[in-house]
Design an enzyme around this catalytic site. Structure first.
Site, PDB file in Angstrom:
ATOM      1  N   ASP A   1       3.578  11.117  -5.125  1.00  0.00           N
ATOM      2  CA  ASP A   1       3.781  10.620  -3.770  1.00  0.00           C
ATOM      3  C   ASP A   1       5.062  11.239  -3.213  1.00  0.00           C
ATOM      4  O   ASP A   1       5.981  11.560  -3.959  1.00  0.00           O
ATOM      5  CB  ASP A   1       3.886   9.096  -3.791  1.00  0.00           C
ATOM      6  CG  ASP A   1       3.990   8.515  -2.398  1.00  0.00           C
ATOM      7  OD1 ASP A   1       3.261   8.994  -1.519  1.00  0.00           O
ATOM      8  OD2 ASP A   1       4.796   7.598  -2.202  1.00  0.00           O
TER       9      ASP A   1
ATOM     10  N   MET B   1      15.485  -6.656  11.980  1.00  0.00           N
ATOM     11  CA  MET B   1      16.541  -6.147  12.865  1.00  0.00           C
ATOM     12  C   MET B   1      17.900  -6.530  12.303  1.00  0.00           C
ATOM     13  O   MET B   1      18.013  -7.438  11.492  1.00  0.00           O
ATOM     14  CB  MET B   1      16.421  -6.751  14.270  1.00  0.00           C
ATOM     15  CG  MET B   1      15.286  -6.259  15.115  1.00  0.00           C
ATOM     16  SD  MET B   1      15.493  -6.828  16.838  1.00  0.00           S
ATOM     17  CE  MET B   1      15.709  -8.582  16.629  1.00  0.00           C
TER      18      MET B   1
END
EC number: 7.2.2.6
Length: 684
Positions: A309, A385
């Site tokens: 990957d 956030m």
């Protein structure tokens, strides 16, 4: 004295010593046909000695030979016990993480009412609620919620991981701890059948099966033992004939015949074969990788193709800030100023790189905020956030947020602002070239985008080059578009890549490689990787991945560090090289012992007794002692393995023949002579 920093601890040493005697039982010893023949011969010799004692025909040489034959079996048992003990020591450390905890069982996800039960009472499909500060009571899938989880008890890694419902990060392991927020978890294992229980069982060797090469080599060793037994039998009439010709009473009685037989058969490799196989799995455990069978470790040593990957394997995974893209209303410096300010408390590699980029581009440094009231808003797994709110005399003067596109969009819209189409277009452009867009907003407006770029790991190009020398082709798998994939593949030095990869495409590529006679290794963590993991010859599943992926793979990486696939290959190669080296040494060693002692045993061959061994008795006893002592001497090599070097098969074979074959020929001459000198003064 065994020190704690040696290749085995004191505890493992003493436990293995005890196990060596337990393994003398017929049930244990007859699993190894070669050592079983030594065990059976020792029993017959013991009976013969007992009979001779009653007839006053006892010879001390027979007793000495018996002692060293028994020690030969014990040393073989010790080698296997040490290999098992080192693995069980790791299992014991995992067992400490298992404990019965109080679980908050609910009727369905989202329920506020719960009943407290012991984790041992939980059954398949029960739903439990786990809040911050609590331990996860059992293996399961997150069905509701998102939280950071401390998995250090299982993986040894201190950094927490995010677990959430849906996707490929929903699997949780019993014994880990929720650090923030909450989770509703559906239990996926029955009592005693958890992932941890299975891993402990695998480590302890209960499920270890012999590999095809081990089985094949075992058959060869058994056949050689039978043939060499017949060869030694032919020496009996020869010795009687020689005795009559020269008028001596020396003859090849049973103890001498048995000693010759044991010295000729491949006892060295037979004694260490099991330890080599077990130690291959144990070496993986030291990297926090658990193989479900020895076959998987061995297959890793024979693979031709590696499918890796991109993120976390080829690239660092920790992205780096590369560029600021402001919106039309703002300048790049204004965006950099807000981005730097919102990142001052962000200790992640990405956050630190934003601060560095702002400093490099605009000389923006950390500013003095002592005159302000500052509220740092840490990153939350729930809102994705972070940010800062700055007030002066109670008035909010700056309100900055930094985060993912969907999170910032939701925040801006909740504040009554609008999300510009141009920002969305630019973010998509950045994403298409393989980078990650991070948005910065102040109050109700988007200031711009920070581009975070994946960084190719240093040194990978050299490591891939080493694999290439061994005939292993590397293939990078990524969901990126072909242009981005090609750029990263070239930078990393892989041989090929699969862009915009889908589960079907991965599976198709693996089948294609296998159809052409190649062995394939694959790494994955998601449910969509499960078909490819199951199809590949070596399927490495990440512990942080889904339950489906973990069940499909034949190896599990507890650290969830995909780059360890290279170490897995090296350990597999090392296992095969170690077995080949010790087999070469054992065969050469057996041949050398015969050439060393036969001239001393038979009078017509005395002219060939170049080592000047003292007597036939000391020659045979010296050989038996050497044959026994060489086994414990080689245990460290069997457990640690031959040093791995990326070489072709021909080069490895040449080294085995020269180093271990040559050593196997020379060492018996030196060892037998030294032992003969030591014992020649004694009365046999």
């Amino acid at each position: 004295m065994i020190k704690s920093n040696s290749f085995i601890s004191k505890e493992v040493f003493y436990q293995s010593l005890i196990q060596s005697f337990y393994k003398l039982s017929p049930k244990a010893v007859f699993k190894n046909p070669v050592m079983a023949s030594v065990w059976l011969g020792s029993l017959l010799l013991f009976l013969e000695i007992t009979y001779h004692l009653t007839k006053d025909m006892f010879k001390s040489l027979d007793l000495f030979i018996l002692i060293w034959l028994v020690l030969t079996v014990l040393f073989a048992n010790f080698a296997e016990a040490v290999a098992e003990g080192r693995g069980k020591a790791r299992a014991d450390s995992l067992k400490k993480t298992r404990s019965s905890t109080i679980a908050k069982k609910v009727k369905s996800a989202g329920d506020k009412e719960f009943s407290e039960v012991s984790s041992a009472e939980l059954i398949l499909n029960d739903i439990v609620y786990v809040e911050a500060g609590s331990a996860i009571p059992g293996d399961g899938e997150v069905v509701l919620g998102i939280a950071s989880v401390d998995e250090s008890a299982i993986t040894g890694e201190s950094a927490p991981v995010i677990r959430e419902s849906g996707g490929d990060r929903s699997a949780v392991t019993g014994g880990t701890k929720v650090l923030s927020d909450f989770l509703y978890i559906r239990i996926t294992s029955s009592p005693g059948q958890s992932f941890l229980d299975k891993m402990i069982s695998l480590i302890e060797g209960a499920s270890r099966q012999k590999t095809p090469n081990e089985i094949a080599l075992g058959i060869v060793l058994t056949s050689l033992t039978f043939l060499f037994g017949l060869a030694v039998v032919t020496l009996i009439p020869l010795s009687e004939f020689v005795a009559k010709q020269i008028g001596t009473d020396w003859n090849l009685r049973f103890s001498i015949w048995l000693a010759l037989f044991v010295c000729l058969i491949p006892t060295t490799i037979a004694a260490l074969l099991s330890a080599i196989g077990i130690s291959g799995m144990e070496r993986l455990i030291r990297y926090n990788v658990i193989a479900k069978s020895g076959k998987a470790v061995e297959a890793a040593g024979d693979i031709n193709v590696l499918l890796l990957d991109k993120t976390g394997t080829i690239t660092l995974g920790n992205r780096e800030a590369r560029q600021f893209y402001p919106t039309e209303k703002y300048t790049e410096e204004e965006l950099a100023d807000a981005a730097q300010l919102s990142s001052l408390s962000d200790e992640t590699p990405e956050g630190r790189s934003i601060v560095v980029l702002a400093k490099q581009r605009f000389s923006i440094r950390e500013r003095n905020l002592n005159e302000f009231d500052v509220d740092w808003i840490p990153f939350s797994a729930f809102n994705r956030m972070s940010g800062v709110e700055i007030r002066k005399q109670g008035n909010l003067i700056r309100n900055i947020r930094k985060g993912a596109i969907d999170a910032i969009r939701k925040y801006i819209e909740s504040q009554g602002g609008t999300f510009p189409k141009s920002v969305e277009t630019k973010a998509e452009e950045i994403a298409r070239r393989g980078s990650t867009p991070i948005l910065v907003a102040e109050n109700q407006e988007i200031l711009g985008i920070i581009e975070l770029k994946d960084i190719v790991k240093g040194g990978l190009k050299e490591r891939f080059s080493h694999l290439r020398k061994m005939g292993i082709r590397t293939v990078m798998i990524t969901g990126d578009n072909p242009l981005t994939a090609a750029a990263i593949a070239a930078e990393a030095g892989v041989d090929d890549f699969i862009a915009e990869a889908t589960p079907e495409r991965k599976l198709e590529r693996i089948k294609e490689e296998q159809k052409n006679g190649r062995l394939v290794a694959m790494i994955g963590d998601g449910t969509n990787d499960a078909p490819a993991l199951a199809q590949s010859d070596v399927g490495v599943a990440m512990n942080t991945g889904t339950q489906t992926a973990r069940e499909a793979g034949n190896m599990i990486d507890l650290d969830s560090n995909p780059s360890k696939l290279i170490e897995i290959v090296e350990i597999g190669k090392q296992l095969l090289m170690t077995r080949g080296a010790l087999t070469t040494f054992s065969i050469a060693n057996d041949v050398a012992k015969y050439f060393a002692i036969l001239p001393a045993l038979f009078h017509p061959l005395q002219s060939l007794n170049v080592m000047k061994l003292s007597s036939p008795e000391s020659a045979i006893l010296s050989a038996v002692i050497f044959n026994a002592l060489i086994i414990p001497a080689l245990i460290p090599l069997a457990l640690r393995g031959v040093k791995f070097e990326p070489k072709s098969t021909d080069s490895a074979l040449a080294k085995n023949i020269f180093l271990y074959g040559g050593g196997g020929i020379l060492l018996p001459f030196v060892g037998i002579k030294l032992i003969d000198i030591i014992i020649s003064g004694g009365s046999l």
